[in-house]
Write a protein that holds these residues in place. Structure first.
Motif, mmCIF file in Angstrom:
data_model
loop_
_atom_site.group_PDB
_atom_site.id
_atom_site.type_symbol
_atom_site.label_atom_id
_atom_site.label_comp_id
_atom_site.label_asym_id
_atom_site.label_seq_id
_atom_site.Cartn_x
_atom_site.Cartn_y
_atom_site.Cartn_z
ATOM 1 N N ALA A 21 39.276 29.272 32.075
ATOM 2 C CA ALA A 21 40.615 29.838 31.937
ATOM 3 C C ALA A 21 40.833 30.959 32.945
ATOM 4 O O ALA A 21 41.931 31.131 33.475
ATOM 5 C CB ALA A 21 40.806 30.367 30.522
ATOM 6 N N GLY A 22 39.783 31.736 33.238
ATOM 7 C CA GLY A 22 39.907 32.800 34.224
ATOM 8 C C GLY A 22 40.205 32.259 35.602
ATOM 9 O O GLY A 22 41.029 32.798 36.345
ATOM 10 N N GLU A 23 39.571 31.132 35.969
ATOM 11 C CA GLU A 23 39.857 30.498 37.248
ATOM 12 C C GLU A 23 41.296 30.013 37.297
ATOM 13 O O GLU A 23 41.988 30.128 38.294
ATOM 14 C CB GLU A 23 38.917 29.302 37.466
ATOM 15 C CG GLU A 23 37.466 29.705 37.657
ATOM 16 C CD GLU A 23 36.570 28.488 37.768
ATOM 17 O OE1 GLU A 23 37.123 27.370 37.809
ATOM 18 O OE2 GLU A 23 35.348 28.647 37.817
ATOM 19 N N ASN A 24 41.760 29.475 36.175
ATOM 20 C CA ASN A 24 43.108 28.946 36.125
ATOM 21 C C ASN A 24 44.155 30.043 36.258
ATOM 22 O O ASN A 24 45.237 29.823 36.757
ATOM 23 C CB ASN A 24 43.306 28.205 34.792
ATOM 24 C CG ASN A 24 44.449 27.231 34.849
ATOM 25 O OD1 ASN A 24 44.732 26.666 35.897
ATOM 26 N ND2 ASN A 24 45.110 27.031 33.736
ATOM 27 N N GLU A 25 43.830 31.269 35.821
ATOM 28 C CA GLU A 25 44.778 32.375 35.884
ATOM 29 C C GLU A 25 45.139 32.712 37.325
ATOM 30 O O GLU A 25 46.241 33.182 37.604
ATOM 31 C CB GLU A 25 44.175 33.603 35.191
ATOM 32 C CG GLU A 25 45.049 34.841 35.237
ATOM 33 C CD GLU A 25 46.345 34.650 34.456
ATOM 34 O OE1 GLU A 25 47.256 35.459 34.634
ATOM 35 O OE2 GLU A 25 46.438 33.686 33.681
ATOM 36 N N GLU A 26 44.240 32.434 38.286
ATOM 37 C CA GLU A 26 44.547 32.703 39.682
ATOM 38 C C GLU A 26 45.748 31.892 40.139
ATOM 39 O O GLU A 26 46.566 32.351 40.934
ATOM 40 C CB GLU A 26 43.330 32.373 40.555
ATOM 41 C CG GLU A 26 42.129 33.268 40.264
ATOM 42 C CD GLU A 26 40.934 32.877 41.099
ATOM 43 O OE1 GLU A 26 41.085 31.946 41.924
ATOM 44 O OE2 GLU A 26 39.869 33.493 40.952
ATOM 45 N N VAL A 150 40.902 38.488 32.285
ATOM 46 C CA VAL A 150 40.891 38.109 33.690
ATOM 47 C C VAL A 150 40.690 39.358 34.536
ATOM 48 O O VAL A 150 40.452 40.451 34.030
ATOM 49 C CB VAL A 150 42.198 37.381 34.059
ATOM 50 C CG1 VAL A 150 42.323 36.095 33.269
ATOM 51 C CG2 VAL A 150 43.414 38.271 33.788
ATOM 52 N N LYS A 151 40.786 39.170 35.855
ATOM 53 C CA LYS A 151 40.552 40.277 36.780
ATOM 54 C C LYS A 151 41.461 41.456 36.455
ATOM 55 O O LYS A 151 42.632 41.289 36.148
ATOM 56 C CB LYS A 151 40.804 39.806 38.214
ATOM 57 C CG LYS A 151 39.813 38.760 38.695
ATOM 58 C CD LYS A 151 40.136 38.308 40.104
ATOM 59 C CE LYS A 151 39.163 37.237 40.567
ATOM 60 N NZ LYS A 151 39.495 36.756 41.943
ATOM 61 N N GLY A 152 40.902 42.657 36.547
ATOM 62 C CA GLY A 152 41.668 43.855 36.244
ATOM 63 C C GLY A 152 41.677 44.222 34.781
ATOM 64 O O GLY A 152 42.341 45.179 34.375
ATOM 65 N N GLY A 153 40.944 43.450 33.959
ATOM 66 C CA GLY A 153 40.875 43.753 32.541
ATOM 67 C C GLY A 153 42.050 43.256 31.723
ATOM 68 O O GLY A 153 42.142 43.519 30.524
#
Length: 251
Positions: A21-26, A150-153
Motif C-alpha cells: 500500500a505504501g508503494e501504491n501511495e506514490e 507512508v512517507k512523512g508519517g
C-alpha cells in the motif's frame, strides 16, 4: 512482490500489505494533473456477498460466457485492462530481471494496484488471505480496510479487494478517495475499471499463490498486426497445389 507473505505467519502478511500500500501511495501523490475522466456507470450498491462474477459482473475470465469484448483492451499477459479516459498507467517490474509484476492505475487523486495470482482448482484464495485483518462489506463482497503509514508519517486508509476466478485470484489495492469515499466519482470509476478487467490464467503449471506471468503492455493495434502477420505466414507455408478437401479413392 509476493502475495501477503504466503508461507509466513499472518501478522507478517499484514506487514507485506502495508508495504504494498505504501508503494501504491506514490502513484496517488503523482496524479494531481490527470485529465478529467469520462462518466463511468457505477456498480450496484455494496452488498454482504459478491455474487455473479462471470455472470453479471467482473472481473472476468476469458472463458466466461458473458465476458466483454476485450479486443480493444491493453494486453498485460495475465490480464487485459479496459480503456478509461484520464487514467495514468504505471507498470511495476523487477529492476534486476525486468519481469513485469503488476500495474497501478491512477485516476484523479486515487489509484488501484492490480495483480493476478494462480489459485487452486477447487478452492479460492481470498477467504484465506483476508484472515486476521479488518473486514468490511463493499462492492466486491468482503473487502479489507488497512490503515498504513507512508512517507512523512502520514497515515492513509487503503481498501483491498480480492476476487476469485477459475484457478486465479485478482487483487486490487485501492487508495486515495477510492478507498475513503465509496460514493465518490473516483471510487465508482475505479470500481468499474476493476470489474471490467479480463483475466487469462493460461495453461502453464503454477503453484497456488504464484503471480501469473505478465509481459510489457501490448496495445490492441499491435495484437491485431501480430495476428495478421501470423495468419499470413501460415498461408505462405501451405504446400502449392495441395488438394483441398477429403481425398477420394482415385486420388
Amino acid at each position: 512482490m509476493g502475495l501477503f507473505g504466503f508461507g509466513k505467519k499472518k501478522h507478517q502478511s499484514k506487514e507485506a500489505l502495508e508495504a504494498a500500500a505504501g508503494e501504491n501511495e506514490e502513484a496517488v501523490d503523482a496524479a494531481e494533473n490527470v485529465d478529467e475522466a469520462q462518466e463511468v456507470v457505477a456498480l450496484p450498491e455494496p452488498s454482504a456477498e459478491y455474487e455473479g462474477r462471470g455472470d453479471e459482473h467482473g472481473p472476468w475470465d476469458v472463458e466466461d460466457e458473458n465476458v466483454p469484448d476485450y479486443d480493444e483492451y491493453l494486453d498485460m499477459g495475465s490480464y487485459y485492462l479496459p480503456f478509461l479516459k484520464g487514467i495514468e498507467l504505471r507498470v511495476k517490474a523487477n529492476r534486476a530481471t525486468q519481469q513485469v509484476l503488476g500495474t497501478t492505475i491512477t485516476y484523479g487523486s486515487s489509484s488501484v494496484e492490480i495483480e493476478a495470482f494462480a489459485a487452486p482448482k477447487t478452492l479460492g484464495l481470498w477467504d484465506d488471505v483476508r484472515a486476521d485483518l479488518i473486514e468490511v462489506e463493499g462492492v466486491f463482497g468482503t473487502e479489507l480496510a488497512l490503515p498504513v503509514t507512508v512517507k512523512g508519517g502520514r497515515k492513509v486508509l487503503t481498501r483491498i479487494v480480492g476476487v476469485d476466478g477459475p484457478r486465479w485470484m485478482l487483487r486490487g489495492i485501492f487508495s486515495g478517495k477510492a478507498a475513503t469515499d465509496p460514493e465518490g466519482e473516483e471510487a465508482k470509476a475505479l470500481n468499474q475499471f476493476f470489474a471490467d478487467i479480463v483475466v487469462e490464467r493460461g495453461d502453464d503449471p503454477l503453484a497456488p499463490r504464484d503471480l501469473i506471468p505478465m509481459h510489457p503492455p501490448v496495445a490492441p493495434a499491435e495484437r491485431k498486426a501480430a495476428k495478421a502477420a501470423a495468419e499470413e505466414a501460415e498461408q505462405k507455408t501451405e504446400i502449392p497445389g495441395k488438394p483441398k478437401g477429403p481425398f477420394d479413392s482415385d486420388q
